[in-house]
Every structure is written in structure tokens, then in C-alpha cells.
Design an enzyme around this catalytic site. Structure first.
Site, PDB file in Angstrom:
ATOM      1  N   TRP A 101       0.829  -1.212   0.000  1.00 14.41           N
ATOM      2  CA  TRP A 101       0.000   0.000   0.000  1.00 14.41           C
ATOM      3  C   TRP A 101       0.855   1.250   0.000  1.00 14.41           C
ATOM      4  O   TRP A 101       0.542   2.231  -0.682  1.00 14.41           O
ATOM      5  CB  TRP A 101      -0.975  -0.013   1.173  1.00 14.41           C
ATOM      6  CG  TRP A 101      -1.940  -1.145   1.079  1.00 14.41           C
ATOM      7  CD1 TRP A 101      -2.036  -2.222   1.899  1.00 14.41           C
ATOM      8  CD2 TRP A 101      -2.932  -1.358   0.051  1.00 14.41           C
ATOM      9  NE1 TRP A 101      -3.022  -3.074   1.464  1.00 14.41           N
ATOM     10  CE2 TRP A 101      -3.583  -2.574   0.341  1.00 14.41           C
ATOM     11  CE3 TRP A 101      -3.315  -0.634  -1.084  1.00 14.41           C
ATOM     12  CZ2 TRP A 101      -4.605  -3.088  -0.459  1.00 14.41           C
ATOM     13  CZ3 TRP A 101      -4.335  -1.140  -1.881  1.00 14.41           C
ATOM     14  CH2 TRP A 101      -4.965  -2.346  -1.566  1.00 14.41           C
ATOM     15  N   ASP A 168      -1.403   6.819   6.468  1.00 13.49           N
ATOM     16  CA  ASP A 168      -2.445   5.892   6.033  1.00 13.49           C
ATOM     17  C   ASP A 168      -2.663   4.905   7.185  1.00 13.49           C
ATOM     18  O   ASP A 168      -1.822   4.058   7.452  1.00 13.49           O
ATOM     19  CB  ASP A 168      -1.985   5.167   4.758  1.00 13.49           C
ATOM     20  CG  ASP A 168      -2.954   4.079   4.294  1.00 13.49           C
ATOM     21  OD1 ASP A 168      -3.990   3.860   4.976  1.00 13.49           O
ATOM     22  OD2 ASP A 168      -2.688   3.447   3.261  1.00 13.49           O
ATOM     23  N   LYS A 192     -11.740  -1.764   7.219  1.00 13.22           N
ATOM     24  CA  LYS A 192     -10.889  -2.651   8.017  1.00 13.22           C
ATOM     25  C   LYS A 192     -11.076  -2.509   9.523  1.00 13.22           C
ATOM     26  O   LYS A 192     -10.717  -3.403  10.242  1.00 13.22           O
ATOM     27  CB  LYS A 192      -9.438  -2.490   7.621  1.00 13.22           C
ATOM     28  CG  LYS A 192      -9.248  -3.009   6.209  1.00 13.22           C
ATOM     29  CD  LYS A 192      -7.834  -3.039   5.765  1.00 13.22           C
ATOM     30  CE  LYS A 192      -7.743  -3.464   4.323  1.00 13.22           C
ATOM     31  NZ  LYS A 192      -7.345  -2.381   3.448  1.00 13.22           N
TER      32      LYS A 192
HETATM   33  C1  LIG Z   1      -6.718  -1.921   2.294  1.00 11.35           C
HETATM   34  C2  LIG Z   1      -5.734  -0.835   2.361  1.00 11.35           C
HETATM   35  C3  LIG Z   1      -5.710   0.225   1.432  1.00 11.35           C
HETATM   36  C4  LIG Z   1      -6.658   0.294   0.255  1.00 11.35           C
HETATM   37  O1  LIG Z   1      -7.890   0.696   0.653  1.00 11.35           O
HETATM   38  P1  LIG Z   1      -9.073   0.975  -0.392  1.00 11.35           P
HETATM   39  O2  LIG Z   1     -10.096   1.604   0.480  1.00 11.35           O
HETATM   40  O3  LIG Z   1      -9.461  -0.352  -0.952  1.00 11.35           O
HETATM   41  O4  LIG Z   1      -8.563   1.900  -1.437  1.00 11.35           O
HETATM   42  C5  LIG Z   1      -4.781   1.222   1.612  1.00 11.35           C
HETATM   43  N1  LIG Z   1      -3.907   1.201   2.623  1.00 11.35           N
HETATM   44  C6  LIG Z   1      -3.881   0.189   3.527  1.00 11.35           C
HETATM   45  C7  LIG Z   1      -2.885   0.220   4.634  1.00 11.35           C
HETATM   46  C8  LIG Z   1      -4.794  -0.857   3.416  1.00 11.35           C
HETATM   47  O5  LIG Z   1      -4.774  -1.855   4.318  1.00 11.35           O
END
Ligand SMILES: *Cc1c(COP(=O)(O)O)cnc(C)c1O
Length: 355
Positions: A101, A168, A192
Site C-alpha cells: 500500500w 495511512d 478494516k
Molecule cells: C486496504 C488498504 C488500502 C486500500 O484501501 P481501499 O479503500 O481499498 O482503497 C490502503 N492502505 C492500507 C494500509 C490498506 O490496508
């Protein structure tokens, strides 16, 4: 019986949240209308949005210097929104490459800026977090990924930086106590640890915005969303509502302080077994182990079918590792109970006894 759901995302949500969400789909607030068929400008939904935005700030212990938004496009859209809003033309933001990511965030930033990748864990297969790096004085901001969902590593101490700190937090948001005020911008896809896919949380310190001189497309401009109180266009009403329910559930448990204790207990139970059981080994460097996603392997791959049979028949879902990493990954998000972790530990012990 409900499965023990270790899915990496979308993932387990509290049962009472699913119950309330399904009731709201049929009849919201006794309106005799569904949550998803009323106007987002109606008093009932505006209240949902306002409560959700306020509760995020409360749980993070943030003051009014920060704004909370619920946007669409996932964390992936934030990969380009961040440089648009925080990097000047010809600017050079600094990024830490800790996994899939983080690399995707870097790739998007490179489309707009002279991105400086200050360190990368790629050479060791992203099994640890690089800790030695320098950020240039004139960097627009520093971007990191708090938890690397795929590799199972997690930043424990965030660097003290002299530029805006962007993070993030998609896969460990609201999972542990942090000084959230050390960050200038936090984003996270909801799916998540907060709700269903379709909403993305953005928490931003207002004073860092409006400084790039860029002409930003409206939807990509944080100020546009802030000025419209996160209602620039139709917001993702259902994901925002379910996120609110999950945050209320978290608050009722005692907030991030309380959930961190439960998350620590779950992670210690599983890592304890990975380290004790001679049939298994962990993937991530011990000091960087993620308390959300534990990655591990069988030492002897010939036991795979037997182990897979054991956990599947015990009602466990989603324990397979990411396709490029292999092995196993146990995602232990907030709503997963320690009883579910115990079921996996029991399967690991049973495998040991029978082989
Ligand atoms: C799952 C994830 C993403 C992507 O998320 P989307 O909402 O599907 O774009 C980005 N960063 C991390 C750390 C993730 O676990």
C-alpha cells in the site's frame, strides 16, 4: 453458528452493529422509511453525519484545529488527494516504503511530485520497518503507513518530523492509543476497522491546507469538503451510518484505551503460540509485528492440507496469506473476539499433537 472471521478486509464487524444496521435498512429512526431511501439532506441523516464526525474527534482526543470528513474512493483515492492538497508544483514530499500500500501511495505521488522515497523495506521482503532515514528540510510532508496489512508489520513509534506528518491508518485505525495530534493528516478506508467499504475517513489539521497554489479538482480538494461539512455531494450514507454504529460500540467499550488492551491480549495469545509451536514461524521482525494482522508460516509445507482442514472445520474464515506472501495471515481487527483467536491456537496445537 457464525464463523470466526479473520478476513483482512472487508472484515468482521460487531454483531450488534450488523443487527442495528439491518434494522435501519428496513426502518430508520421509526420514519417508516429506509436509511438508504431518505435524502442525505434530511435532518435524520445530517445528524448521522454530524455525530460520526464529532465522535471521531472525541475518540482521537483531537481539538477543533482538526476537521473530519467521510469521502468516497477508498484509501486509494487519498494516495492522489494527499499530494494534490499538500505538495506545491515541483514539490518533493517524503515517503516511507513499507509495503504494497505504501508503494501504491508512492506511485500516485510520483505522478504529481518529485517524490523522495526516504527508505524502503523492499530488500528484506518488507518483513521489517526501516528506522534510519533523513527527511529533507524542504519536504512538503512525510507520508507513512501505520500498519502494513499484507506483510503484518506495524509502526510502533512514529518519527518526530519537522514537516506535516501524513499517515495511512487504514488497517489499524482506532485499534490502539496514540497521540493523534502528532499527525497532520490521517486517512483510512472504513472497511478494516470501522465499517463497510465505501467510506473513507480523513482527519486533517486545517492549517496545513490551501498552501500549494494548485488548482485542485473540486472533489479532490479537502477545503471544498470541509466547507460543505462533508456533504459536497451525496455522501456514502450507509457506510457512514455503519461507521457511526461501530464508533458508538467502541465508545461504549471504553474507547481506544480499552480496545488496545483487548487487541494486545489477542495478539499476544497468537504470537505466543507461533513462537512456542515448533511447526510454525512468524514472518515479520519481532519488534515490528502488527497487532492487527499476524503473518506466519508452516515450517513444513507438507502439513498445509492437514492444517487447512483443521481450521476450516473449526469454523475459521479468511486465514490464508496474501497471494504474494503465502502462508497464513490472521487479521485480528477490533471486533474479532479472543475466543476466535483461541480457536486458531487450538488448531495449531492439535496439528502439533497429530504430527
Ligand atoms: C486496504 C488498504 C488500502 C486500500 O484501501 P481501499 O479503500 O481499498 O482503497 C490502503 N492502505 C492500507 C494500509 C490498506 O490496508
Amino acid at each position: 453458528m457464525k464463523k470466526h472471521n479473520f478476513s483482512a478486509g472487508p472484515c468482521v464487524l460487531p454483531q450488534e452493529v450488523l443487527q442495528k444496521a439491518s434494522e435501519a435498512v428496513l426502518n430508520f429512526n421509526q420514519l417508516d422509511l429506509s436509511l438508504i431511501e431518505i435524502s442525505h439532506r434530511s435532518k435524520d441523516f445530517v445528524e448521522v453525519m454530524e455525530n460520526a464526525r464529532a465522535l471521531v474527534k472525541k475518540l482521537m482526543n483531537l481539538n477543533d484545529d482538526y476537521e473530519v470528513l467521510f469521502l468516497q474512493g477508498g484509501a486509494s483515492l487519498q494516495f492522489i488527494m494527499v499530494p494534490f492538497n499538500l505538495s506545491k508544483a515541483g514539490g518533493n514530499p517524503a515517503y516511507l516504503d513499507t509495503g504494497v500500500w505504501a508503494s501504491k501511495a508512492i506511485k500516485e505521488s510520483q505522478k504529481l511530485t518529485q517524490t523522495d522515497v526516504v527508505a524502503s523495506g523492499k530488500d528484506n521482503g518488507y518483513s521489517s520497518i526501516p528506522k534510519e532515514f533523513n527527511i529533507k528540510d524542504d519536504a512538503d510532508y512525510f507520508h507513512c503507513t501505520s500498519n502494513n496489512t499484507i506483510y503484518g508489520t506495524q509502526i510502533k513509534n512514529f518519527p518526530d518530523v519537522h514537516v506535516p506528518l501524513v499517515c495511512d491508518m487504514s488497517s489499524d485505525i482506532f485499534s490502539r492509543e496514540l497521540d493523534f495530534s502528532q499527525f497532520d493528516l490521517i486517512y483510512a478506508g472504513a472497511q478494516k476497522n470501522m465499517g463497510p467499504a465505501g467510506a473513507t475517513l480523513v482527519v486533517v489539521k486545517k492549517e496545513i491546507l490551501g498552501k500549494t497554489g494548485r488548482d485542485i479538482p473540486s472533489y479532490l480538494d479537502y477545503m471544498v469538503h470541509i466547507n460543505k461539512e462533508s456533504m459536497f455531494n451525496t455522501p456514502p450514507v450507509f457506510p457512514v451510518y455503519v461507521s457511526l454504529l461501530t464508533l458508538q460500540w467502541l465508545e461504549s467499550l471504553g474507547g481506544v484505551t480499552a480496545i488496545e488492551k483487548l487487541n494486545n491480549a489477542k495478539a499476544e495469545l497468537l504470537y505466543g503460540e507461533i513462537d512456542r509451536n515448533p511447526l510454525f514461524k512468524g514472518f515479520a521482525a519481532v519488534e515490528d509485528r502488527s497487532y492487527m494482522n499476524a503473518t506466519f508460516f508452516l515450517n513444513d509445507e507438507s502439513l498445509k492440507d492437514k492444517f487447512d482442514g483443521l481450521w476450516k472445520s473449526a469454523g475459521v474464515n479468511g486465514l490464508g496469506g496474501y497471494r504474494t506472501v503465502g502462508g497464513y495471515r490472521a487479521s485480528m481487527y477490533n471486533a474479532l473476539t479472543i475466543e476466535s483467536v483461541q480457536v486458531v491456537v487450538d488448531c495449531m496445537q492439535q496439528l502439533e499433537k497429530e504430527s
